[in-house]
Design a protein around this motif. Structure first.
Motif, PDB file in Angstrom:
ATOM      1  N   GLY A  84      37.469  38.150  41.024  1.00 32.25           N
ATOM      2  CA  GLY A  84      38.675  37.373  40.810  1.00 32.25           C
ATOM      3  C   GLY A  84      39.829  37.884  41.642  1.00 32.25           C
ATOM      4  O   GLY A  84      40.616  37.104  42.182  1.00 32.25           O
ATOM      5  N   THR A  85      39.915  39.210  41.767  1.00 38.99           N
ATOM      6  CA  THR A  85      40.986  39.808  42.569  1.00 38.99           C
ATOM      7  C   THR A  85      40.888  39.365  44.018  1.00 38.99           C
ATOM      8  O   THR A  85      41.891  39.009  44.647  1.00 38.99           O
ATOM      9  CB  THR A  85      40.913  41.343  42.488  1.00 38.99           C
ATOM     10  OG1 THR A  85      41.036  41.746  41.126  1.00 38.99           O
ATOM     11  CG2 THR A  85      42.022  41.976  43.312  1.00 38.99           C
ATOM     12  N   LEU A  89      41.969  35.678  44.416  1.00 44.32           N
ATOM     13  CA  LEU A  89      43.416  35.467  44.344  1.00 44.32           C
ATOM     14  C   LEU A  89      44.139  36.049  45.552  1.00 44.32           C
ATOM     15  O   LEU A  89      45.301  35.704  45.801  1.00 44.32           O
ATOM     16  CB  LEU A  89      43.965  36.080  43.053  1.00 44.32           C
ATOM     17  CG  LEU A  89      43.483  35.401  41.762  1.00 44.32           C
ATOM     18  CD1 LEU A  89      43.992  36.171  40.543  1.00 44.32           C
ATOM     19  CD2 LEU A  89      43.938  33.953  41.708  1.00 44.32           C
ATOM     20  N   LEU A  95      34.291  28.008  40.978  1.00 41.22           N
ATOM     21  CA  LEU A  95      34.692  29.223  40.269  1.00 41.22           C
ATOM     22  C   LEU A  95      33.735  29.586  39.142  1.00 41.22           C
ATOM     23  O   LEU A  95      33.581  28.838  38.166  1.00 41.22           O
ATOM     24  CB  LEU A  95      36.103  29.027  39.702  1.00 41.22           C
ATOM     25  CG  LEU A  95      36.666  30.132  38.816  1.00 41.22           C
ATOM     26  CD1 LEU A  95      36.833  31.431  39.594  1.00 41.22           C
ATOM     27  CD2 LEU A  95      38.004  29.695  38.217  1.00 41.22           C
ATOM     28  N   THR A 136      37.582  40.388  36.027  1.00 38.52           N
ATOM     29  CA  THR A 136      38.517  39.609  35.210  1.00 38.52           C
ATOM     30  C   THR A 136      37.821  38.359  34.718  1.00 38.52           C
ATOM     31  O   THR A 136      36.771  37.965  35.254  1.00 38.52           O
ATOM     32  CB  THR A 136      39.770  39.214  36.027  1.00 38.52           C
ATOM     33  OG1 THR A 136      40.704  38.565  35.172  1.00 38.52           O
ATOM     34  CG2 THR A 136      39.409  38.269  37.167  1.00 38.52           C
ATOM     35  N   GLY A 164      37.081  34.573  34.457  1.00 40.25           N
ATOM     36  CA  GLY A 164      37.289  33.454  35.366  1.00 40.25           C
ATOM     37  C   GLY A 164      38.318  32.461  34.864  1.00 40.25           C
ATOM     38  O   GLY A 164      38.976  31.783  35.667  1.00 40.25           O
ATOM     39  N   ASP A 224      41.116  33.218  33.501  1.00 39.22           N
ATOM     40  CA  ASP A 224      42.416  33.723  33.944  1.00 39.22           C
ATOM     41  C   ASP A 224      42.639  33.403  35.425  1.00 39.22           C
ATOM     42  O   ASP A 224      43.764  33.085  35.839  1.00 39.22           O
ATOM     43  CB  ASP A 224      42.502  35.237  33.724  1.00 39.22           C
ATOM     44  CG  ASP A 224      42.538  35.601  32.248  1.00 39.22           C
ATOM     45  OD1 ASP A 224      43.030  34.776  31.461  1.00 39.22           O
ATOM     46  OD2 ASP A 224      42.059  36.700  31.894  1.00 39.22           O
ATOM     47  N   VAL A 225      41.556  33.478  36.221  1.00 40.95           N
ATOM     48  CA  VAL A 225      41.649  33.125  37.641  1.00 40.95           C
ATOM     49  C   VAL A 225      41.970  31.642  37.770  1.00 40.95           C
ATOM     50  O   VAL A 225      42.820  31.238  38.579  1.00 40.95           O
ATOM     51  CB  VAL A 225      40.337  33.462  38.379  1.00 40.95           C
ATOM     52  CG1 VAL A 225      40.423  33.022  39.844  1.00 40.95           C
ATOM     53  CG2 VAL A 225      40.045  34.948  38.299  1.00 40.95           C
ATOM     54  N   CYS A 226      41.302  30.813  36.969  1.00 41.47           N
ATOM     55  CA  CYS A 226      41.547  29.372  36.987  1.00 41.47           C
ATOM     56  C   CYS A 226      43.005  29.082  36.651  1.00 41.47           C
ATOM     57  O   CYS A 226      43.671  28.283  37.323  1.00 41.47           O
ATOM     58  CB  CYS A 226      40.619  28.673  35.994  1.00 41.47           C
ATOM     59  SG  CYS A 226      40.807  26.874  35.930  1.00 41.47           S
ATOM     60  N   GLU A 264      45.604  31.015  37.000  1.00 43.08           N
ATOM     61  CA  GLU A 264      46.504  31.466  38.060  1.00 43.08           C
ATOM     62  C   GLU A 264      46.436  30.542  39.275  1.00 43.08           C
ATOM     63  O   GLU A 264      47.464  30.218  39.887  1.00 43.08           O
ATOM     64  CB  GLU A 264      46.149  32.901  38.465  1.00 43.08           C
ATOM     65  CG  GLU A 264      46.936  33.450  39.658  1.00 43.08           C
ATOM     66  CD  GLU A 264      48.442  33.498  39.428  1.00 43.08           C
ATOM     67  OE1 GLU A 264      49.187  33.555  40.430  1.00 43.08           O
ATOM     68  OE2 GLU A 264      48.878  33.468  38.250  1.00 43.08           O
TER      69      GLU A 264
END
Length: 224
Positions: free
Chosen positions: A30-31, A34, A45, A52, A54, A56-58, A60
């Protein structure tokens, strides 16, 4: 951009996407996803990332902009699906999945996104004679409206997305008819013949034997 920590899965999906003409940038965390600054048109995704969640990545990615996001995950629980869609994902594909299904989902999502973008810019002109108004789903040749059936219009709209590009029969059937179409593709030939007749002189739809079709714009031969 493909965000997937399982390398064999990522490589298999990447190869499949490349066969369909997509360019793929792969991020395994995820890092890393981003941190990508290069522009991309869509995100695939995975939710089960090592560093992390996914979701939370979505969240962001959606906060940053409107890029389409398709979640691909082994989590098939309804709660995860609902949460993913509510925080901004455009679609959700459960593992295991086939590459054809993912391609069909990508095309469906992009078709939902692109008409709004194209509508803002107005009708698209192809050469000096052909006008495709995607907002109104109308086609004009030399200023006069051409009567097309819904599938003839969908086929023309798909082929004119990338004039000159070779589209396989499989790609066309998935995009214009149905991702799960397993019947004969003779109907495609019938619709191509109809477009050739109705748009004669403005475009050429070339047949590449054993592969598919290519739409080529023709130059006007009107006298100066």
């Amino acid at each position: 951009m493909l965000v997937e920590d399982d390398e064999p899965v990522a490589e298999s999906l990447r190869r499949g996407l490349l066969r369909y003409g997509f360019t793929v940038e792969w991020a395994s965390t995820g890092t890393a996803a981003l941190a990508v600054t290069d522009p991309y048109d869509l995100v695939l995704l995975d939710l089960g990332l090592p560093d992390t969640d996914g979701l939370d990545v979505c969240r962001e990615l959606r906060r940053r902009g409107d890029v389409p996001i398709i979640v691909i995950s082994a989590r098939s629980d309804e709660t995860d699906r609902v949460v993913g869609l509510e925080i901004g994902a455009d679609d959700y594909v459960s593992k295991p999945f086939g590459v054809r299904e993912v391609i069909a989902r990508i095309r469906a999502v992009m078709r939902r996104v692109q008409p709004a973008q194209k509508a803002a810019a107005g009708p698209d002109r192809y050469g000096s004679r052909l006008l495709v108004d995607r907002k109104a789903a109308r086609v004009r040749l030399d200023g006069a409206e051409v009567a097309l059936t819904p599938k003839e219009y969908d086929l023309l709209a798909f082929l004119t997305e990338e004039p000159g590009a070779l589209m396989s029969r499989e790609q066309i059937m998935e995009a214009v008819w149905d991702a799960n179409w397993f019947g004969p593709t003779k109907t495609l030939d019938v619709h191509v013949a109809a477009l050739r007749r109705k748009l004669a002189g403005a475009v050429v739809i070339e047949t590449v034997r054993g592969v598919g079709f290519r739409l080529v714009l023709t130059e006007s031969t009107d006298a100066e």
